[in-house]
Enzyme design. Structure first.
Site, PDB file in Angstrom:
ATOM      1  N   HIS A 101      -5.538 -10.892  -0.531  1.00  0.00           N
ATOM      2  CA  HIS A 101      -4.107 -10.921  -0.894  1.00  0.00           C
ATOM      3  C   HIS A 101      -3.372  -9.903  -0.020  1.00  0.00           C
ATOM      4  O   HIS A 101      -3.471  -8.703  -0.241  1.00  0.00           O
ATOM      5  CB  HIS A 101      -3.915 -10.565  -2.370  1.00  0.00           C
ATOM      6  CG  HIS A 101      -2.476 -10.607  -2.818  1.00  0.00           C
ATOM      7  ND1 HIS A 101      -2.103 -11.099  -4.043  1.00  0.00           N
ATOM      8  CD2 HIS A 101      -1.322 -10.224  -2.219  1.00  0.00           C
ATOM      9  CE1 HIS A 101      -0.792 -11.017  -4.180  1.00  0.00           C
ATOM     10  NE2 HIS A 101      -0.288 -10.478  -3.080  1.00  0.00           N
ATOM     11  N   ASP A 107      -2.935  -6.535  -1.819  1.00  0.00           N
ATOM     12  CA  ASP A 107      -1.497  -6.693  -2.069  1.00  0.00           C
ATOM     13  C   ASP A 107      -0.691  -5.651  -1.299  1.00  0.00           C
ATOM     14  O   ASP A 107       0.364  -5.212  -1.759  1.00  0.00           O
ATOM     15  CB  ASP A 107      -1.174  -6.641  -3.572  1.00  0.00           C
ATOM     16  CG  ASP A 107       0.237  -7.148  -3.874  1.00  0.00           C
ATOM     17  OD1 ASP A 107       0.829  -7.812  -3.016  1.00  0.00           O
ATOM     18  OD2 ASP A 107       0.738  -6.845  -4.967  1.00  0.00           O
ATOM     19  N   LYS A 155       0.244 -20.762  -3.272  1.00  0.00           N
ATOM     20  CA  LYS A 155       0.633 -19.611  -4.074  1.00  0.00           C
ATOM     21  C   LYS A 155       1.686 -19.989  -5.104  1.00  0.00           C
ATOM     22  O   LYS A 155       2.727 -20.542  -4.755  1.00  0.00           O
ATOM     23  CB  LYS A 155       1.187 -18.512  -3.153  1.00  0.00           C
ATOM     24  CG  LYS A 155       1.719 -17.278  -3.878  1.00  0.00           C
ATOM     25  CD  LYS A 155       0.611 -16.494  -4.557  1.00  0.00           C
ATOM     26  CE  LYS A 155       1.159 -15.367  -5.411  1.00  0.00           C
ATOM     27  NZ  LYS A 155       1.097 -14.059  -4.800  1.00  0.00           N
ATOM     28  N   HIS A 186       0.591 -15.404  -9.143  1.00  0.00           N
ATOM     29  CA  HIS A 186       1.215 -14.159  -9.598  1.00  0.00           C
ATOM     30  C   HIS A 186       1.418 -14.325 -11.102  1.00  0.00           C
ATOM     31  O   HIS A 186       2.312 -15.046 -11.535  1.00  0.00           O
ATOM     32  CB  HIS A 186       2.545 -13.923  -8.881  1.00  0.00           C
ATOM     33  CG  HIS A 186       3.190 -12.629  -9.266  1.00  0.00           C
ATOM     34  ND1 HIS A 186       3.278 -11.551  -8.412  1.00  0.00           N
ATOM     35  CD2 HIS A 186       3.736 -12.218 -10.437  1.00  0.00           C
ATOM     36  CE1 HIS A 186       3.868 -10.541  -9.038  1.00  0.00           C
ATOM     37  NE2 HIS A 186       4.152 -10.923 -10.275  1.00  0.00           N
ATOM     38  N   HIS A 234      -3.932  -9.648  -8.375  1.00  0.00           N
ATOM     39  CA  HIS A 234      -3.578  -8.269  -8.712  1.00  0.00           C
ATOM     40  C   HIS A 234      -3.584  -7.999 -10.215  1.00  0.00           C
ATOM     41  O   HIS A 234      -2.552  -7.745 -10.825  1.00  0.00           O
ATOM     42  CB  HIS A 234      -2.252  -7.829  -8.079  1.00  0.00           C
ATOM     43  CG  HIS A 234      -1.156  -8.859  -8.045  1.00  0.00           C
ATOM     44  ND1 HIS A 234      -0.751  -9.567  -9.141  1.00  0.00           N
ATOM     45  CD2 HIS A 234      -0.366  -9.283  -7.025  1.00  0.00           C
ATOM     46  CE1 HIS A 234       0.236 -10.370  -8.806  1.00  0.00           C
ATOM     47  NE2 HIS A 234       0.481 -10.220  -7.529  1.00  0.00           N
ATOM     48  N   HIS A 245       0.363  -9.079   2.409  1.00  0.00           N
ATOM     49  CA  HIS A 245       1.690  -9.385   2.961  1.00  0.00           C
ATOM     50  C   HIS A 245       1.802  -8.714   4.322  1.00  0.00           C
ATOM     51  O   HIS A 245       1.608  -7.493   4.431  1.00  0.00           O
ATOM     52  CB  HIS A 245       2.796  -8.812   2.068  1.00  0.00           C
ATOM     53  CG  HIS A 245       2.765  -9.322   0.662  1.00  0.00           C
ATOM     54  ND1 HIS A 245       3.525 -10.381   0.237  1.00  0.00           N
ATOM     55  CD2 HIS A 245       2.052  -8.921  -0.426  1.00  0.00           C
ATOM     56  CE1 HIS A 245       3.290 -10.608  -1.051  1.00  0.00           C
ATOM     57  NE2 HIS A 245       2.398  -9.730  -1.485  1.00  0.00           N
TER      58      HIS A 245
HETATM   59  C1  NCD Z   1       5.139  -8.030  -3.179  1.00  0.00           C
HETATM   60  C2  NCD Z   1       6.062  -8.058  -1.972  1.00  0.00           C
HETATM   61  O1  NCD Z   1       6.717  -7.041  -1.695  1.00  0.00           O
HETATM   62  O2  NCD Z   1       6.102  -9.068  -1.273  1.00  0.00           O
HETATM   63  N1  NCD Z   1       5.481  -6.910  -3.996  1.00  0.00           N
HETATM   64  C3  NCD Z   1       4.680  -6.308  -4.889  1.00  0.00           C
HETATM   65  O3  NCD Z   1       5.162  -5.416  -5.591  1.00  0.00           O
HETATM   66  N2  NCD Z   1       3.422  -6.633  -5.028  1.00  0.00           N
HETATM   67  C4  NCD Z   1       5.219  -9.323  -3.914  1.00  0.00           C
HETATM   68  C5  NCD Z   1       4.101  -9.511  -4.900  1.00  0.00           C
HETATM   69  O4  NCD Z   1       2.952  -9.696  -4.509  1.00  0.00           O
HETATM   70  O5  NCD Z   1       4.371  -9.457  -6.100  1.00  0.00           O
HETATM   71 ZN    ZN Z   2       1.537  -9.659  -3.306  1.00  0.00          ZN
END
Ligand code: NCD
Ligand code: ZN
Length: 350
Positions: free
Chosen positions: A13, A247, A99, A136, A174, A15
Site C-alpha cells: 500500500h 501507506d 481500490k 479503505h 491499514h 502513495h
Molecule cells: C492517504 C493520502 O494522503 O493519499 N492519506 C492517509 O492519511 N492515509 C489516503 C489514504 O490512504 O487514506
Molecule cells: Zn493510503
C-alpha cells in the site's frame, strides 16, 4: 540480533503521487522494496486501465537509472465502474488490484463509492478475473465519531460484502483497531490485511497529547494503546494474512502545517527501519521477514522476491525535511534518530 537479512520486501500500500514530486518520493521505496501496490487517488483518480498504464509509465520514468522496482497498479473503483473496465484491467497484466474508497473517507476520495450495492457487477468481475479488492475500511457518515469509523465499517459494510461475494479476494488496508485485527483473524482465508509502521509505533496520544502533531495525522486516525498492542500482536504473530503496507502518503510541508492539514504520513525513506524497530521492541525480529517479504506476495499469488536486504542496528539520523517538487516534505520522526538502518544494498543516502 544486531543485523537481520531479509528477502527483499514489498510494500502492499503506497502513495507516490504524480508530476514533479514523483521523482522525489518513488526512489525511497525503490531502494528498499521490490514491488509496491500503487494507490490510484490522484486528481483526477485513476479510474481506467488506460490511465493506470500511463501512470505506470510516468512512475517508471521517474525511477533512478537501473532500478528494477515494479509498480503494481490499481484502479479507483467508482459507483459507475463497468465490469468491462475490470476485464480490461485484468488483461493489462500490470493491474493487480481495485481500490474501494468510500466516498469522502480520506484524501482525494470524493469520487469514491457512495453505496457498495452500486458496484455489484464490478465486484463480481474482480472476483471472476482473480484481481484483489483493496479497501479503505471506514464508514463516512459525518455524524460518526472519527475513532469509531473503522470498527463500524467491519460489521456494516465488510461482513455483508464478504457474504455477497464469496470468492472475492479482499485486503482490508491499514488496520488501526483491535476490532479489525479480530475481524481479519476470524475471517476467511481470502481476507488479508496490511498494517502501517505508524499504527505499530504510535497511539492517539502521539497525535494529540502535549500539542497537536500534524505529521502524525493520517487516516484511519491513530487509535488507543490497546489497539496498537493488538496490531503489534497480529504483525508479529506469524499469521500469514497480516502483511506490510506502509501507506506512505506524502504531502508538502505547507499542506500539513496549516489550519486544516491533510491526512497522510510520509514514511517511505525509513519505513523498513520503522518496522524493524517495532518488531525489535516486541522481541520478534525473526518474524519480520514473513510479514515484510513473504505473506503479501503469497496472498496475491505472486512469486516471492529473490534478492535480499540487510538491516543493522545502528543509529540513523532522519532528515528534518526533504525536497518535494517546489516545496519540502517532513518524513515521520524527521530531525530525530532511528535505531536501525539499511546496511546492504546501499540505499540512497538521506
Ligand atoms: C492517504 C493520502 O494522503 O493519499 N492519506 C492517509 O492519511 N492515509 C489516503 C489514504 O490512504 O487514506
Ligand atoms: Zn493510503
Amino acid at each position: 540480533m544486531d543485523t537481520i537479512t531479509l528477502t527483499r520486501p514489498d510494500d502492499w500500500h503506497l502513495h507516490v503521487r504524480d508530476g514533479a514530486v514523483l521523482k522525489d518520493v518513488v526512489h525511497w521505496s525503490a531502494a528498499r522494496f521490490g514491488r509496491a501496490i500503487i494507490m490510484p487517488n490522484l486528481v483526477p483518480p485513476v479510474t481506467t486501465t488506460q490511465a493506470a498504464i500511463a501512470y505506470r509509465e510516468r512512475i517508471m520514468a521517474a525511477l533512478p537509472p537501473g532500478s528494477d522496482f515494479d509498480p503494481l497498479m490499481t484502479l479507483y473503483l467508482t459507483d459507475n465502474t463497468p465490469a468491462e473496465e475490470i476485464a480490461r484491467a485484468a488483461a493489462s497484466g500490470v493491474i493487480q488490484a481495485i481500490k474501494l474508497y468510500p466516498a469522502g473517507a480520506t484524501t482525494n476520495s470524493d469520487s469514491g463509492v457512495t453505496d457498495i450495492a452500486h458496484c455489484a457487477e464490478a465486484l463480481e468481475a474482480i472476483a471472476a478475473h482473480d484481481l484483489t479488492l483493496c479497501i479503505h475500511g471506514e464508514v463516512t457518515h459525518p455524524h460518526t465519531d472519527i475513532f469509531d469509523r473503522e470498527a463500524l465499517f467491519l460489521e456494516q459494510r465488510l461482513a455483508p460484502l464478504l457474504d455477497q461475494h464469496p470468492t472475492l479476494r479482499v485486503v482490508l488496508e491499514h488496520l488501526t483497531t483491535k476490532a479489525a485485527v479480530d475481524f481479519v483473524r476470524e475471517g476467511p482465508s481470502r481476507l488479508g490485511a496490511t498494517i502501517t509502521p505508524q499504527h505499530l509505533l504510535m497511539n492517539r496520544n502521539d497525535l494529540l497529547a502535549g500539542g497537536i502533531r500534524p505529521h502524525h495525522y493520517c487516516l484511519p486516525i491513530l487509535k488507543r494503546e490497546r489497539d496498537r498492542e493488538a496490531l503489534i500482536a497480529a504483525a508479529t504473530s506469524g499469521h500469514p494474512r497480516f502483511f506490510l503496507g506502509t501507506d506512505s502518503a506524502p504531502h508538502a510541508l505547507e499542506a500539513k502545517e496549516t489550519g486544516c492539514g491533510c491526512a497522510g504520513i510520509f514514511t517511505a525513506p525509513i519505513a523498513l527501519e520503522l518496522y524493524a524497530q517495532a518488531f525489535d521492541q516486541a522481541g520478534a525480529l525473526e518474524r519480520l521477514e514473513g510479514f515484510a517479504s513473504h505473506f503479501g506476495a503469497d496472498f496475491y499469488g505472486l512469486p516471492r522476491n529473490t534478492q535480499t536486504i540487510t538491516l543493522e542496528r545502528a543509529a540513523q539520523a532522519i532528515p528534518a525535511s526533504l525536497p518535494y517538487g517546489d516545496s519540502t516534505i517532513v518524513p515521520l520522526h524527521g530531525g530525530h534518530d532511528i535505531a536501525w538502518r539499511v546496511a546492504t544494498p546501499n540505499p540512497h543516502s538521506a
